[in-house]
Motif scaffolding. Structure first.
Motif, PDB file in Angstrom:
ATOM      1  N   ARG A 106       0.809  -1.226   0.000  1.00 51.48           N
ATOM      2  CA  ARG A 106       0.000   0.000   0.000  1.00 51.48           C
ATOM      3  C   ARG A 106       0.838   1.269   0.000  1.00 51.48           C
ATOM      4  O   ARG A 106       0.392   2.338  -0.429  1.00 51.48           O
ATOM      5  CB  ARG A 106      -0.897   0.029   1.259  1.00 51.48           C
ATOM      6  N   PHE A 110       0.600   6.318  -0.691  1.00 50.62           N
ATOM      7  CA  PHE A 110       0.559   7.420   0.274  1.00 50.62           C
ATOM      8  C   PHE A 110       1.720   8.404   0.133  1.00 50.62           C
ATOM      9  O   PHE A 110       1.823   9.358   0.874  1.00 50.62           O
ATOM     10  CB  PHE A 110       0.528   6.862   1.697  1.00 50.62           C
ATOM     11  N   ASP A 115      -6.611  10.765  -3.685  1.00 51.03           N
ATOM     12  CA  ASP A 115      -7.876  10.407  -3.040  1.00 51.03           C
ATOM     13  C   ASP A 115      -8.013   8.901  -3.089  1.00 51.03           C
ATOM     14  O   ASP A 115      -7.395   8.233  -3.908  1.00 51.03           O
ATOM     15  CB  ASP A 115      -9.051  11.047  -3.791  1.00 51.03           C
ATOM     16  N   GLU A 117      -8.415   4.842  -1.571  1.00 50.55           N
ATOM     17  CA  GLU A 117      -7.808   3.897  -0.635  1.00 50.55           C
ATOM     18  C   GLU A 117      -7.252   2.722  -1.441  1.00 50.55           C
ATOM     19  O   GLU A 117      -7.940   2.174  -2.281  1.00 50.55           O
ATOM     20  CB  GLU A 117      -8.889   3.408   0.337  1.00 50.55           C
ATOM     21  N   GLU A 120      -7.978  -2.330  -1.476  1.00 47.54           N
ATOM     22  CA  GLU A 120      -8.612  -3.323  -2.344  1.00 47.54           C
ATOM     23  C   GLU A 120      -7.666  -3.763  -3.447  1.00 47.54           C
ATOM     24  O   GLU A 120      -7.495  -4.951  -3.707  1.00 47.54           O
ATOM     25  CB  GLU A 120      -9.868  -2.719  -2.982  1.00 47.54           C
TER      26      GLU A 120
ATOM     27  N   MET B   1      -5.197   7.844 -12.908  1.00 50.98           N
ATOM     28  CA  MET B   1      -4.836   6.564 -12.280  1.00 50.98           C
ATOM     29  C   MET B   1      -6.056   5.786 -11.882  1.00 50.98           C
ATOM     30  O   MET B   1      -7.012   6.354 -11.361  1.00 50.98           O
ATOM     31  CB  MET B   1      -4.085   6.854 -10.998  1.00 50.98           C
ATOM     32  N   SER B   2      -5.987   4.507 -12.042  1.00 52.77           N
ATOM     33  CA  SER B   2      -7.192   3.712 -11.864  1.00 52.77           C
ATOM     34  C   SER B   2      -7.665   3.692 -10.416  1.00 52.77           C
ATOM     35  O   SER B   2      -8.853   3.659 -10.158  1.00 52.77           O
ATOM     36  CB  SER B   2      -6.950   2.286 -12.347  1.00 52.77           C
ATOM     37  N   GLN B   3      -6.722   3.736  -9.439  1.00 52.73           N
ATOM     38  CA  GLN B   3      -7.190   3.596  -8.056  1.00 52.73           C
ATOM     39  C   GLN B   3      -7.842   4.865  -7.510  1.00 52.73           C
ATOM     40  O   GLN B   3      -8.367   4.866  -6.429  1.00 52.73           O
ATOM     41  CB  GLN B   3      -6.086   3.130  -7.115  1.00 52.73           C
ATOM     42  N   GLN B   4      -7.792   5.943  -8.331  1.00 50.28           N
ATOM     43  CA  GLN B   4      -8.400   7.158  -7.805  1.00 50.28           C
ATOM     44  C   GLN B   4      -9.898   7.019  -7.654  1.00 50.28           C
ATOM     45  O   GLN B   4     -10.502   7.643  -6.795  1.00 50.28           O
ATOM     46  CB  GLN B   4      -8.072   8.340  -8.708  1.00 50.28           C
ATOM     47  N   GLN B   6     -11.340   4.300  -6.802  1.00 51.28           N
ATOM     48  CA  GLN B   6     -11.704   3.274  -5.832  1.00 51.28           C
ATOM     49  C   GLN B   6     -12.276   3.910  -4.577  1.00 51.28           C
ATOM     50  O   GLN B   6     -11.777   4.891  -4.073  1.00 51.28           O
ATOM     51  CB  GLN B   6     -10.468   2.458  -5.448  1.00 51.28           C
ATOM     52  N   SER B   7     -13.340   3.286  -4.082  1.00 49.59           N
ATOM     53  CA  SER B   7     -13.966   3.845  -2.889  1.00 49.59           C
ATOM     54  C   SER B   7     -13.206   3.396  -1.648  1.00 49.59           C
ATOM     55  O   SER B   7     -12.667   2.304  -1.603  1.00 49.59           O
ATOM     56  CB  SER B   7     -15.407   3.364  -2.807  1.00 49.59           C
ATOM     57  N   PRO B   8     -13.144   4.280  -0.629  1.00 49.56           N
ATOM     58  CA  PRO B   8     -12.477   3.873   0.602  1.00 49.56           C
ATOM     59  C   PRO B   8     -13.193   2.676   1.233  1.00 49.56           C
ATOM     60  O   PRO B   8     -14.407   2.665   1.343  1.00 49.56           O
ATOM     61  CB  PRO B   8     -12.592   5.119   1.498  1.00 49.56           C
ATOM     62  N   LYS B   9     -12.404   1.705   1.593  1.00 45.55           N
ATOM     63  CA  LYS B   9     -13.031   0.483   2.102  1.00 45.55           C
ATOM     64  C   LYS B   9     -12.649   0.274   3.559  1.00 45.55           C
ATOM     65  O   LYS B   9     -11.482   0.351   3.919  1.00 45.55           O
ATOM     66  CB  LYS B   9     -12.542  -0.693   1.254  1.00 45.55           C
ATOM     67  N   LYS B  12      -9.234   1.263   6.951  1.00 46.98           N
ATOM     68  CA  LYS B  12      -7.795   1.031   6.778  1.00 46.98           C
ATOM     69  C   LYS B  12      -7.032   2.288   7.143  1.00 46.98           C
ATOM     70  O   LYS B  12      -7.372   3.376   6.699  1.00 46.98           O
ATOM     71  CB  LYS B  12      -7.512   0.675   5.315  1.00 46.98           C
ATOM     72  N   LYS B  14      -4.317   5.243   7.270  1.00 47.11           N
ATOM     73  CA  LYS B  14      -3.471   5.901   6.288  1.00 47.11           C
ATOM     74  C   LYS B  14      -2.018   5.617   6.631  1.00 47.11           C
ATOM     75  O   LYS B  14      -1.648   5.522   7.787  1.00 47.11           O
ATOM     76  CB  LYS B  14      -3.725   7.414   6.335  1.00 47.11           C
TER      77      LYS B  14
END
Ligand SMILES: Nc1ncnc2c1ncn2[C@@H]1O[C@H](COP(=O)(O)OP(=O)(O)O)[C@@H](O)[C@H]1O
Ligand SMILES: [Mg+2]
Lengths: 234, 414
Positions: A106, A110, A115, A117, A120, B1-4, B6-9, B12, B14
């Motif tokens: 991960r 960071f 924006d 997370e 996943e 970017m693809s993970q932008q 993605q919804s926070p799950k 987790k 920071k």
């Protein structure tokens, strides 16, 4: 062109004499290409990769990634470029020992403002490289092959445009080597260009091209499947 | 970017630089606690030193301001005993004639005189320790009265007491001396002097106490109705210490009274010298300890640079800016610094305040704790100074790490 390497040179001092670990190397790579570099130990492969990622300063020449000369970027932009466009799997173990496998993967997310997370996606990547069950383990508890997979998953977390891997299959058994190479090939097929240093003669089967290095120079560029050539030198 | 997208799950955490710093410290718990311990010792010493010196200065200041008398005259050979009683409340008894007061009040330049009468209690009487009982004359007194907290309803009557601030008895409580009970009619504020552990009464009450003492078989060498222990003297504004001192000595010699003259300025100066010396040692010690801590921390940080270099190189490869690397290095050092400083301060609070009386007794010097705001300020100051030791110690290793070419560091870390 995704990557343009021009006349790239890096000198080191050995005693009093300067020698070129990388000597006027030029080549290009297109999006989604899978290129491997082979050559004897000490021929300058790692030095070349480290120059391309901008970790080493060149003595001469230039590297353009996505049209940007990486040696002319300031610290911020260059850091952002490494973070978002480059994935790097180093030759040595490089997982941070105080973070879990999951957090190692991960982590790159960071290091720049973003924006969302990455959990996943990190979990999915660990699944793909086959170590989902190790997510909560610490690097000290992992084998060499498992650590390589952590490094690969981490390098891919931000979907880079170019993945650079320095001997990702060294020290791995035949079966694992095959799995890793197949995985890298699938990464390339999904659009991330892969530049890999390897000793595996078989690796060429998975690659679009294989470059050969000798004493810092690119001596031969073989396309397709160059099996047989140079094998005795490796 | 693809993970932008993605919804926070879930929740987790920071993985900011400070989180990584915390993980590093947690995984190296032994090393972390040793370093924090070192910083804790530093902050403990620094804060205690500051509190001690401030309290001593405060004691000094209050003594200077509030020791109402300019001169104190006591029987020949009893100066040391008297200072012990005055400064530290060490019980002592000595007597001379009551006429001394009258003789002194006639001297030019002296505007007020008041006699005091010292008795020692039995330790079994009221308190767990011997208490100095001081008889004074409310009518002429100018030494005790300013200290009485609030107001006495009326003049102190026979059988009534005023107690020093360190005695726990409240107004209305009773105290027993030589078998008789007395009522507390007032309390003194903290003086930082021996008064804090003394009990005050008028001369009638004092004689009463002495009579009871005699019944119990304890004889003080004094003449009933004629004896006193000390005369407190107030001189005119802008008086000349040696002139008055000489006048007192001369006049008493003429009268055939052998006495010691104690000038409060001299006591204050002597005590000041002691305190300044003590403060000097505390300062030198604190500075030395600070330097030692920084050096020790530097050594540890530099030794761990080997292992850190690789971590730093990896972070760099993954896209950390130099600023982020500095954040990590200084963040860890600051966490160690602040953690250690907090531990040290807490310990200091636990030790200093409950035992301040004991400390002042051990040091044999007047001692008044500063007001809460001042304590808070000193705590803050010690916290910042010691907290800074961590980052200060990591400056050189941070500099080396950031300066290094990254590939080189990656190799060295292997
Ligand atoms: N930091 C360095 N200083 C001096 N020589 C170096 C340094 N790094 C690598 N070299 C030399 O450069 C040559 C190429 O090294 P490297 O790129 O690691 O080879 P390869 O990865 O192909 O085995 C070797 O001869 C090596 O000794
Ligand atoms: Mg290599």
């Amino acid at each position: 062109m995704l990557l343009e390497v021009n006349q790239l040179t890096r000198e080191y001092k050995r005693g009093r004499e300067a020698f070129r670990a990388v000597d006027e190397v030029s080549f290009t790579m297109a999006d989604g290409e899978f290129v491997s570099i082979r050559g004897r130990s000490g021929s300058g492969k790692s030095t070349l990769l480290n120059l391309i990622t901008g970790l080493l300063q060149p003595t001469g020449g230039s590297v353009f990634l996505d049209g940007e000369n990486i040696f002319e970027l300031d610290d911020r932009n260059y850091s952002y470029l490494r973070n978002s466009k480059l994935g790097y799997v180093s030759q040595v173990q490089s997982a941070l020992s105080n973070l879990t496998v999951m957090d190692n993967v991960r982590l790159p997310f960071f290091l720049s403002k973003r924006d969302g997370e990455p959990s996943e996606r990190a979990a999915a990547l660990l699944e793909q490289v086959g170590i989902a069950h190790l997510a909560k383990a610490y690097p000290a508890q992992l084998s060499g092959g498992e650590l390589k997979r952590v490094a690969i998953a981490r390098a891919l977390i931000l979907s880079p445009e170019l993945l650079i891997a320095d001997e990702p299959t060294c020290d791995l058994d035949l079966q694992t080597t095959k799995e890793v190479l197949e995985f890298l090939a699938s990464v390339a097929q999904r659009g991330t260009a892969v530049l890999m240093v390897t000793h595996e003669a078989d690796a060429s089967e998975y690659c679009n091209r294989t470059l050969f290095m000798e004493s810092g120079k690119l001596v031969h560029i073989a396309s397709g499947n160059p099996s047989g050539i140079f094998c005795s030198a490796i | 970017m693809s993970q932008q997208e993605q919804s926070p799950k879930g929740s987790k955490k920071k993985l900011g630089i400070i989180t990584i710093a915390c993980c590093n410290l947690k995984k190296k718990a032994v090393r972390t606690s040793c370093l924090m311990g070192l910083v804790a010792v530093l902050s403990f010493t620094l804060f205690s030193g500051l509190i001690l010196t401030t309290s001593l200065r405060g004691g000094m200041e209050s003594m200077r301001q509030r020791l109402g008398a300019d001169f104190m005259v006591v029987p020949d050979g009893n100066q040391a005993k008297f200072e012990g009683a005055l400064l530290r409340g060490e019980p002592g008894t000595f007597y001379f004639g009551r006429d001394t007061t009258k003789i002194l009040s006639d001297i030019e330049g002296i505007i007020k005189t008041t006699p005091q009468f010292f008795i020692t209690s039995l330790s079994t009487d009221c308190c767990s320790y011997q208490v100095q009982l001081i008889g004074y004359e409310p009518k002429t007194d100018f030494v005790i009265a300013p200290w009485i907290s609030g107001q006495l309803k009326k003049d102190l009557e026979k059988g009534e007491l005023v107690v020093g601030s360190k005695l726990e008895h409240q107004v209305g409580d009773t105290l027993k001396f030589f078998g008789r009970e007395y009522v507390v009619a007032g309390r003194l504020q903290e003086t930082g002097l021996g008064f804090d552990t003394s009990v005050f009464m008028n001369f009638d009450t004092a004689e009463n106490v002495l009579d009871d003492a005699k019944i119990k078989g304890i004889h003080y060498r004094f003449n009933k109705g004629d004896s006193i222990s000390a005369v407190m003297v107030k001189a005119e504004e802008g008086y000349d210490v040696s002139a008055i001192n000489n006048a007192i000595v001369d006049r008493l010699r003429e009268a055939g009274i052998k006495a010691d003259v104690v000038a409060s300025r001299t006591i204050v100066t002597t005590a000041s010298d002691h305190i300044n010396q003590f403060i000097f040692y505390v300062k030198v010690f604190s500075v030395m300890l600070w330097v030692l801590a920084v050096v020790l921390l530097s050594v540890v940080f530099t030794f761990s640079v080997h292992e850190r270099k690789k971590e730093i190189a990896v972070l760099r490869i993954l896209g950390a800016t130099k600023g982020k690397l500095l954040q990590l290095i200084f963040g860890e050092a600051a966490l160690i610094g602040t953690g250690g400083a907090l531990v040290g301060l807490s310990l200091a609070f636990l030790v200093l305040f409950p035992f301040s009386t004991l400390i002042s007794l051990t040091l044999n010097l007047p001692f008044v704790l500063p007001p809460p705001q001042r304590i808070a300020f000193l705590a803050m100051l010690s916290f910042l100074l010691t907290g800074a030791a961590g980052p200060a110690a990591s400056v050189s290793s941070a500099y080396r790490i950031v300066k290094n070419e990254i590939q080189a560091t990656m190799r060295e870390g292997e």
